[in-house]
Motif scaffolding. Structure first.
Motif, PDB file in Angstrom:
ATOM      1  N   ARG A   9      -1.491   8.142   0.657  1.00 21.57           N
ATOM      2  CA  ARG A   9      -1.974   6.794   0.984  1.00 21.57           C
ATOM      3  C   ARG A   9      -3.457   6.868   1.360  1.00 21.57           C
ATOM      4  N   VAL A  40       0.830  -1.207   0.000  1.00 22.07           N
ATOM      5  CA  VAL A  40       0.000   0.000   0.000  1.00 22.07           C
ATOM      6  C   VAL A  40       0.867   1.262   0.000  1.00 22.07           C
ATOM      7  N   HIS A  41       2.071   1.164   0.568  1.00 27.83           N
ATOM      8  CA  HIS A  41       2.920   2.347   0.704  1.00 27.83           C
ATOM      9  C   HIS A  41       3.787   2.628  -0.524  1.00 27.83           C
ATOM     10  N   ARG A  42       3.897   1.657  -1.401  1.00 26.33           N
ATOM     11  CA  ARG A  42       4.943   1.752  -2.419  1.00 26.33           C
ATOM     12  C   ARG A  42       4.580   2.608  -3.621  1.00 26.33           C
ATOM     13  N   GLY A  43       5.578   3.318  -4.140  1.00 24.73           N
ATOM     14  CA  GLY A  43       5.414   4.082  -5.362  1.00 24.73           C
ATOM     15  C   GLY A  43       5.250   3.152  -6.554  1.00 24.73           C
ATOM     16  N   GLY A  44       5.094   3.746  -7.720  1.00 27.49           N
ATOM     17  CA  GLY A  44       4.858   2.929  -8.908  1.00 27.49           C
ATOM     18  C   GLY A  44       3.461   2.350  -8.893  1.00 27.49           C
ATOM     19  N   GLY A  72       8.569   8.964  -7.981  1.00 28.55           N
ATOM     20  CA  GLY A  72       8.675   7.689  -7.279  1.00 28.55           C
ATOM     21  C   GLY A  72       8.743   7.839  -5.774  1.00 28.55           C
ATOM     22  N   GLY A  73       9.133   6.770  -5.136  1.00 32.72           N
ATOM     23  CA  GLY A  73       9.257   6.774  -3.689  1.00 32.72           C
ATOM     24  C   GLY A  73       7.968   6.354  -3.022  1.00 32.72           C
ATOM     25  N   ASN A  74       8.088   5.961  -1.770  1.00 31.17           N
ATOM     26  CA  ASN A  74       6.896   5.602  -1.010  1.00 31.17           C
ATOM     27  C   ASN A  74       5.912   6.769  -1.006  1.00 31.17           C
ATOM     28  N   ALA A  75       4.627   6.452  -1.056  1.00 30.56           N
ATOM     29  CA  ALA A  75       3.611   7.491  -1.006  1.00 30.56           C
ATOM     30  C   ALA A  75       3.630   8.177   0.355  1.00 30.56           C
ATOM     31  N   SER A  76       3.327   9.467   0.367  1.00 25.89           N
ATOM     32  CA  SER A  76       3.186  10.196   1.629  1.00 25.89           C
ATOM     33  C   SER A  76       1.927   9.720   2.350  1.00 25.89           C
TER      34      SER A  76
END
Lengths: 322, 322, 322, 322
Positions: free
Chosen positions: A265, A64-68, A257-261
């Protein structure tokens, strides 16, 4: 109206952090409602190629947290043709899909509008783009993450800029929309912010930069859509004062990219659950968004409009850097 | 030898995370030893201009983690002249400075060597550069932080690269030294790593990239000092396969800033304390470094040498990406 | 009404990321309006002690991102007494202060209400607390940063929880308000979320946790204000299944610090500028907030109310973890 | 000696960031050498249960940065019994495994020593623990990541501690070894550091803390293995000065997770490749480590020893906080 038993979902256009959260919101709400789900890989390309896969709630819970995007994304030239759209329709029929959810930007929704001419399945949209350039929602999915990535990097650049009393021109993304530039510029205490929507008094900036107090850094945030651009701005400053110590940095694709804030989320989960619910309530051809902190649904033909920088932000720009 | 009662310190050349930690190490060790300290602002420029300030241990304690340098830094053309160096000498004499500690890179130490021709005060160096391009220390101050910044940003780019099955050429810093590229490339699972020290079989890379499996991203890390560079590499790949979806990103100056990593904070503190101690033990004209995990002192004329990529790393490069 | 020429500002109660951004918003807006500013150190304590300092716009520009508060903060027992408030009034008069801006939480605004009985200067409030427990604003300053800190740490804990197929009970802050727990629980794909506002079916959780599939982690987010609490929940799970591999972690004060998130920086700047503007327009004894994405002003006696978890969030909780 | 054609790998004990990087190093080196690999899931438990899986190089390439371990980990009571070890042996024979690589801490290597009494396959160890408490390597895998997580969180706590001029006692991990405490304490400018290895003059700390200048924070880092512990330390400080504003925070399991730091990714890759190479060169029953920045191999019975805080660190502790 046919009862909805099977929804297919795809992500399309540029990816943005929060897309996986939206998928998570969709699968959990569908699970609760007893709806069958299929993921379509690579946006409209997968729709044309019939690339459908089952969606795994457990896998999405852990990402759930991941970018892309788990479903991958693509731009599709073939979907611009009637032939492409007809093949897409055949695949939906063959797989007994009752409704379609698309996560993407204006290009994605234009595609759905064109598709609706030959396909009368209900379509639901979720705004997924870092540019925050859609009407019908105060925030698009990925915008907050992109701004957070931008400010963290600009904070780092400030360290080295201050160490040298240097001028930095930092280009951020946003296409024709200055939102990322405004938010990241204000949030990092930038000395000037150049955006496409605002005719800036460039001479004033040049004088400020060209004659600036050498005991401090001077940070300019430039939106990639700005009429001038970082290189020209740098050249003009150098013309005024050839001795200035000046650097250009383009933050580039790290912003995608990067984990979503945390914000993205939550936004993704809310919009994902809302999209399924709207379909079940019989809504079609609308985009789920957040307006005034409440869920709202806006017809596709009205989201693909210009998103203006509002008066409050214009006022802030005058105070903080222009 | 005159007893050392007053040490002056400056940071010079490009800044790097960990410089403030080194200053913290210096002030605490000096405090313990009853030594008076002065900071010189803006490197050799401040030495020429007599810009000396007291160093506040409490202030440094609270900024031990921060990038940049409290004392600011600069490159100095004036110090290349005898006149500049003579003015510097006068300032040191006027302020009754007994010893000098300089934090910087090879240019800084060359400056000290030149200065030693007219000034017989003891000089002590601390390697502060993100490039890890000095002999006499396994790690320079800032290298680990720069690599951490690079990998965090490359991790973000991987998200979006995977979403599109895209080729990304990512340029990292390092001047003529491929250390940042090797460490950040291996640490992010890059498909290829291009560095100046290694004649890479470019054809092989091109073929790998040009015909790569479209179901995955393909990440190439390019050192800024590489003979080819990201643009040329991109052009060559496009020649082989014009249809590849390819992007270039240059991480740029973000690699110089940001809070220091744990490793660099510790390294800075260790080297700072060691530099003061070495001066008190009568050492001069050496750089404090870490060799084989132990403190070591290396004469200036031997640190300004090429730092070769060792056999182990060369071997890893062959396995992991070249 | 007297023209406002001199505004004094303080931060009070628990600190929260974004307070410095609010100070930055205030100084820039005041600068534009030609208003003189003073900072009061340590909240009501400094008001009683007359601890006023000038506010430096340049310093705040460089620390707009930083957690904590430049003005320091404190809780004040003395201000609960009439004598304390009278001394505060004398200091404001002596320093010719025309208006007061306070950044804090419900205790802060209650203090202003009491103070308004003897002081008729206009007061303006800004909601600064990580708990998001105030009416009159959709988001308090620091909430988004606290949730981002929580999710980054919970993401880390998930790594190790998955490696061991472990149950983790993770306590987050929020006092009597479950907002941090809901946002961080949803945003990290938690299996259950325990909040004070919602009577949770604990038996169901216990059964889910006590008999969970050993091939995965099981993450429970517990709000610090939850009736049960992490320890009791852990004990009850152990009663059902003594063999479970279970750990408790309390994230603690890390949630109060750290650089402000992009959202909180922008929110702080907006609210800071709005507070000055409201005072200049003659408003008094109201808190500036964001309702439905627009600036709004709410009288102090109405902000100190319960902030309920709304229906949409309650619905999400049912789907995602309770 | 039998030629090695098939190597099995497992991770065991507490997980640590960098374990996946080590797996990546192993698969790439094995790929180059034409060796077949199997992963054993959940440490010794999987060895006993015959839970072998193929290892996918592509999957590991994309998760080289991630905390936790792809192969999961566990502590095993059954392997302490001869029966358990015999079943493990049978599984290795049945699967025609020629050599075994174990990533873990001292418990893991003690297990291998016991296993070697009935199994003459070559064993190779890689030090995977955040505690840095093994001889035979200057750094264990995960230590640097854990310290980075600790300092980032302590930096956040400093913000709020400074805002309130508060005393904070912050407990970090490390079992009986004060390395995490020393590195994170020095790196955050802590006022005092309490570790198990050093008899600290506690009275002095109490006086320092109990009478500290109220205009600043006072940060104490306490190793979890310290004889005193945070609670007792807090109680003693309160006895001296009941009015101090004091908080305790235990960082907890966040220190075990999160993406691996640059240092640990590189260390994991180096050790993974070195372990395969050592097996191919005929080495057995040794742990691969980094001593003096060079790869080294140490027999198992010598790694399970006390890792003392060396003189340099003891000296730094005296200067910086004890």
């Amino acid at each position: 109206m046919k009862t909805i038993e099977h929804i297919a979902i795809f992500t399309s256009g540029g990816d943005s952090p929060g897309m996986n959260a939206a998928l998570y919101g969709i699968v959990k709400k569908a699970e609760q409602s007893g709806i069958r789900l299929s993921g379509i890989r690579k946006g409209y390309e997968g729709l044309i190629d019939g690339d459908l896969v089952p969606l795994d709630a457990h896998k999405l819970q852990k990402m759930v947290h991941r970018g892309g995007t788990l479903l991958k994304t693509a731009r599709s030239k073939r979907f611009l043709t009637l032939e492409g759209r007809q093949r897409a329709l055949e695949n939906l029929q063959k797989n007994e899909v009752d409704a379609l959810i698309a996560i993407g930007g204006d290009g994605t929704f234009k595609g759905l509008l064109a598709f609706s001419e030959i396909c009368d399945l209900p379509f639901l949209g979720i705004p997924g783009t870092i540019d925050n350039d859609l009407a019908g929602t105060d925030f698009t999915l990925g915008f907050d993450s992109a701004v957070n990535t931008a400010i963290e990097n600009i904070d780092k650049i400030r360290d080295t800029a201050e160490a040298h009393n240097r001028i930095f021109l930092i280009e951020v993304m946003g296409r024709d929309c200055g939102y990322i530039a405004i938010h990241s510029g204000l949030g990092t205490g930038a000395d000037a912010i150049l955006i496409p929507e605002s005719a800036h008094d460039f001479i004033q900036l040049l004088e400020k930069a060209g004659s600036y107090d050498r005991e401090e850094a001077f940070i300019v945030i430039v939106s990639e859509g700005d009429e001038l651009g970082a290189e020209v701005a740098a050249k003009k400053i150098k013309e005024i004062n050839p001795d200035v110590d000046l650097r250009i940095t383009k933050l580039g694709h790290v912003q995608r990219g990067g984990n979503a804030s945390a914000f993205d989320r939550m936004l993704g989960i809310r919009l994902g659950a809302a999209a399924v619910e709207a379909l079940l309530r019989g809504r079609k051809n609308v985009m789920a968004g957040i307006l005034n902190n409440e869920l709202s649904l806006t017809p596709f033909d009205r989201v693909v409009k210009e998103h203006q920088v509002n008066d409050e932000l214009q006022g802030l720009l005058k105070i903080f850097g222009n």
